[in-house]
Motif scaffolding. Sequence first.
Motif, PDB file in Angstrom:
ATOM      1  N   ALA A   1     -25.748  17.704   3.676  1.00  0.00           N
ATOM      2  CA  ALA A   1     -24.831  16.989   2.800  1.00  0.00           C
ATOM      3  C   ALA A   1     -24.110  15.902   3.574  1.00  0.00           C
ATOM      4  N   SER A   2     -23.618  14.898   2.881  1.00  0.00           N
ATOM      5  CA  SER A   2     -22.910  13.789   3.502  1.00  0.00           C
ATOM      6  C   SER A   2     -21.730  14.306   4.311  1.00  0.00           C
ATOM      7  N   GLY A   3     -21.588  13.787   5.543  1.00  0.00           N
ATOM      8  CA  GLY A   3     -20.470  14.172   6.377  1.00  0.00           C
ATOM      9  C   GLY A   3     -20.711  15.409   7.211  1.00  0.00           C
ATOM     10  N   LYS A   4     -21.842  16.074   7.011  1.00  0.00           N
ATOM     11  CA  LYS A   4     -22.172  17.258   7.791  1.00  0.00           C
ATOM     12  C   LYS A   4     -23.231  16.930   8.827  1.00  0.00           C
TER      13      LYS A   4
ATOM     14  N   ASP B   1     -14.441  26.520  14.378  1.00  0.00           N
ATOM     15  CA  ASP B   1     -13.412  25.712  15.018  1.00  0.00           C
ATOM     16  C   ASP B   1     -13.524  24.239  14.659  1.00  0.00           C
ATOM     17  N   LEU B   2     -14.713  23.834  14.259  1.00  0.00           N
ATOM     18  CA  LEU B   2     -14.915  22.450  13.823  1.00  0.00           C
ATOM     19  C   LEU B   2     -14.609  22.250  12.342  1.00  0.00           C
ATOM     20  N   GLY B   3     -14.296  23.315  11.659  1.00  0.00           N
ATOM     21  CA  GLY B   3     -14.049  23.220  10.234  1.00  0.00           C
ATOM     22  C   GLY B   3     -15.093  23.937   9.410  1.00  0.00           C
ATOM     23  N   GLY B   4     -15.907  24.763  10.094  1.00  0.00           N
ATOM     24  CA  GLY B   4     -16.873  25.597   9.385  1.00  0.00           C
ATOM     25  C   GLY B   4     -17.882  24.802   8.592  1.00  0.00           C
ATOM     26  N   ALA B   5     -18.187  25.292   7.389  1.00  0.00           N
ATOM     27  CA  ALA B   5     -19.228  24.699   6.554  1.00  0.00           C
ATOM     28  C   ALA B   5     -18.894  23.281   6.117  1.00  0.00           C
TER      29      ALA B   5
ATOM     30  N   ALA C   1     -24.016  28.890  23.537  1.00  0.00           N
ATOM     31  CA  ALA C   1     -24.120  28.525  22.122  1.00  0.00           C
ATOM     32  C   ALA C   1     -22.838  27.842  21.658  1.00  0.00           C
ATOM     33  N   TYR C   2     -21.688  28.357  22.114  1.00  0.00           N
ATOM     34  CA  TYR C   2     -20.423  27.709  21.772  1.00  0.00           C
ATOM     35  C   TYR C   2     -20.394  26.292  22.357  1.00  0.00           C
ATOM     36  N   ASP C   3     -20.787  26.153  23.617  1.00  0.00           N
ATOM     37  CA  ASP C   3     -20.787  24.838  24.261  1.00  0.00           C
ATOM     38  C   ASP C   3     -21.650  23.839  23.497  1.00  0.00           C
ATOM     39  N   GLY C   4     -22.822  24.302  23.063  1.00  0.00           N
ATOM     40  CA  GLY C   4     -23.711  23.412  22.333  1.00  0.00           C
ATOM     41  C   GLY C   4     -23.085  22.895  21.052  1.00  0.00           C
ATOM     42  N   ILE C   5     -22.470  23.792  20.289  1.00  0.00           N
ATOM     43  CA  ILE C   5     -21.822  23.370  19.046  1.00  0.00           C
ATOM     44  C   ILE C   5     -20.630  22.467  19.343  1.00  0.00           C
ATOM     45  N   ALA C   6     -19.878  22.741  20.403  1.00  0.00           N
ATOM     46  CA  ALA C   6     -18.741  21.893  20.768  1.00  0.00           C
ATOM     47  C   ALA C   6     -19.196  20.463  21.052  1.00  0.00           C
ATOM     48  N   ALA C   7     -20.279  20.320  21.809  1.00  0.00           N
ATOM     49  CA  ALA C   7     -20.803  18.986  22.108  1.00  0.00           C
ATOM     50  C   ALA C   7     -21.322  18.299  20.851  1.00  0.00           C
ATOM     51  N   ILE C   8     -22.060  19.052  20.037  1.00  0.00           N
ATOM     52  CA  ILE C   8     -22.594  18.494  18.789  1.00  0.00           C
ATOM     53  C   ILE C   8     -21.464  18.032  17.882  1.00  0.00           C
ATOM     54  N   GLY C   9     -20.421  18.846  17.778  1.00  0.00           N
ATOM     55  CA  GLY C   9     -19.297  18.481  16.926  1.00  0.00           C
ATOM     56  C   GLY C   9     -18.621  17.201  17.355  1.00  0.00           C
ATOM     57  N   ALA C  10     -18.523  16.999  18.661  1.00  0.00           N
ATOM     58  CA  ALA C  10     -17.885  15.784  19.164  1.00  0.00           C
ATOM     59  C   ALA C  10     -18.710  14.545  18.875  1.00  0.00           C
ATOM     60  N   LEU C  11     -20.013  14.740  18.685  1.00  0.00           N
ATOM     61  CA  LEU C  11     -20.919  13.604  18.539  1.00  0.00           C
ATOM     62  C   LEU C  11     -21.432  13.396  17.127  1.00  0.00           C
ATOM     63  N   MET C  12     -21.032  14.252  16.176  1.00  0.00           N
ATOM     64  CA  MET C  12     -21.693  14.189  14.866  1.00  0.00           C
ATOM     65  C   MET C  12     -21.467  12.874  14.134  1.00  0.00           C
ATOM     66  N   LYS C  13     -20.365  12.190  14.437  1.00  0.00           N
ATOM     67  CA  LYS C  13     -20.140  10.897  13.781  1.00  0.00           C
ATOM     68  C   LYS C  13     -21.148   9.847  14.234  1.00  0.00           C
ATOM     69  N   THR C  14     -21.759  10.075  15.420  1.00  0.00           N
ATOM     70  CA  THR C  14     -22.734   9.103  15.917  1.00  0.00           C
ATOM     71  C   THR C  14     -24.090   9.263  15.243  1.00  0.00           C
ATOM     72  N   ALA C  15     -24.319  10.426  14.601  1.00  0.00           N
ATOM     73  CA  ALA C  15     -25.634  10.705  14.026  1.00  0.00           C
ATOM     74  C   ALA C  15     -25.909   9.867  12.785  1.00  0.00           C
ATOM     75  N   LYS C  16     -24.915   9.678  11.935  1.00  0.00           N
ATOM     76  CA  LYS C  16     -25.046   8.873  10.712  1.00  0.00           C
ATOM     77  C   LYS C  16     -26.245   9.312   9.871  1.00  0.00           C
ATOM     78  N   GLY C  17     -26.404  10.628   9.753  1.00  0.00           N
ATOM     79  CA  GLY C  17     -27.475  11.161   8.926  1.00  0.00           C
ATOM     80  C   GLY C  17     -28.788  11.368   9.637  1.00  0.00           C
ATOM     81  N   GLY C  18     -28.918  10.854  10.862  1.00  0.00           N
ATOM     82  CA  GLY C  18     -30.153  11.019  11.614  1.00  0.00           C
ATOM     83  C   GLY C  18     -29.950  11.923  12.814  1.00  0.00           C
ATOM     84  N   PRO C  19     -30.950  12.022  13.698  1.00  0.00           N
ATOM     85  CA  PRO C  19     -30.816  12.857  14.897  1.00  0.00           C
ATOM     86  C   PRO C  19     -29.708  12.351  15.825  1.00  0.00           C
ATOM     87  N   ILE C  20     -29.067  13.267  16.531  1.00  0.00           N
ATOM     88  CA  ILE C  20     -28.115  12.866  17.565  1.00  0.00           C
ATOM     89  C   ILE C  20     -28.925  12.321  18.735  1.00  0.00           C
TER      90      ILE C  20
END
Length: 391
Positions: free
Chosen positions: A40-43, A76-80, A317-336
């Motif tokens: 979904a948009s924004g996820k 911690d990132l806001g869940g779903a 696993a926590y570290d991976g999600i933490a890094a992904i969360g910090a970068l999700m705005k860069t994905a813009k719907g595509g791969p990080i």
Amino acid sequence: MLSVLNRARKSLGQIVIAGAAMVLAACVPASGPTGGGAPASGKIQVALLVPAGSGQASDEFLARQLQNAARMAASDLGGAAHVDLRVYNTAGNPAQAAAMATQAVAEGAQIILGPLTAQEANAAGVAVAASGVNVLAFSNNPDIAGNNVFILGSTFDNTANRLASYAVRSGKSKIMVVHGTDIAGQLGKSAIERGTRSAGGSIVAEGQYGLSRSEIMAAAPGIAAAAKTTGANALFLTASSDVDLPLISQLLVDNGLSPSTIQYLGLTRWDSLVEVMQLPGTQGALIALPDPALSAQYQARYQATYSETPHILSGLAYDGIAAIGALMKTAKGGPISKQALTQGAGFVGVNGIFRLRSDGTNDRGLAIAQIQGGRAVVVDPAPRSFGGPGF
């Protein structure tokens, strides 16, 4: 700049990611969403590959713990609201890992977290390489790092670099490498050599031994003699607490290499067994550890949330999600992208700061601890930003 601030009870701490205005806030762990289709948009859609389904109790245990830690981080990132976390079982099998990675990408995954082993990670990376989707594997094997595969586990090189740098700065620049003849010992030896050269020290001698009791006993006198004749002022051992360390450390002491006269350095986690930290041969030895304060916070929170002690690998696993969360705005719907993942300032995880390198390996901020009568006492704290103390 990366920093960690105080938080309320039961939280890991507000984690501020360098270069991003995102703060991870604590809340109740979510129960990862399911289903197919594009995110979904924004996820950000994350595929978590775990070793469940193999029939092995150890694999099921690790699979559960990795899911728990990832869901805690997603919460911690806001869940779903921010992370669409989908779990895929690999059964610890490379072929199934490749199939699950392919399926995950087809279902819209923008990044893959896991799988567990080097063989699985390599297979998953190859399977989705053409898609542009990157794999953040839980492995610490640098041989499979590169292209679209990044390893999250702490490497021998990372530990060797930190310990060698500290030793050389402390005047212990003439280093003898003492290693087993097994694969781990050989890889450890190479990492120690690279770390020593990088730190400006010198390898003045090398001693090796087979892992049987008789082989260690036969090799110890020669290792001790070489250390004395070459003027080594530090012994860098690849030995592990649960295998060869108890015997080799005792025999080296018996042959005149007292820890009070030569600095012992341990490439592995000599603090894993209290009994080992009470041995005469380990007293005063220096080892490298993840940031103890952050590690303790994570362990306490995981225990409180899931009523069990976290496995050391669960924090990846926590570290991976933490890094992904910090970068999700860069994905813009595509791969990080690889460029985003390798931004130099790095991230803060449950064991301290870390960053991903363009070659697929990583740097982790480690503390230096000295073994003192059954305890590992920090003598040089872990850095809280790259380029700061300890680097």
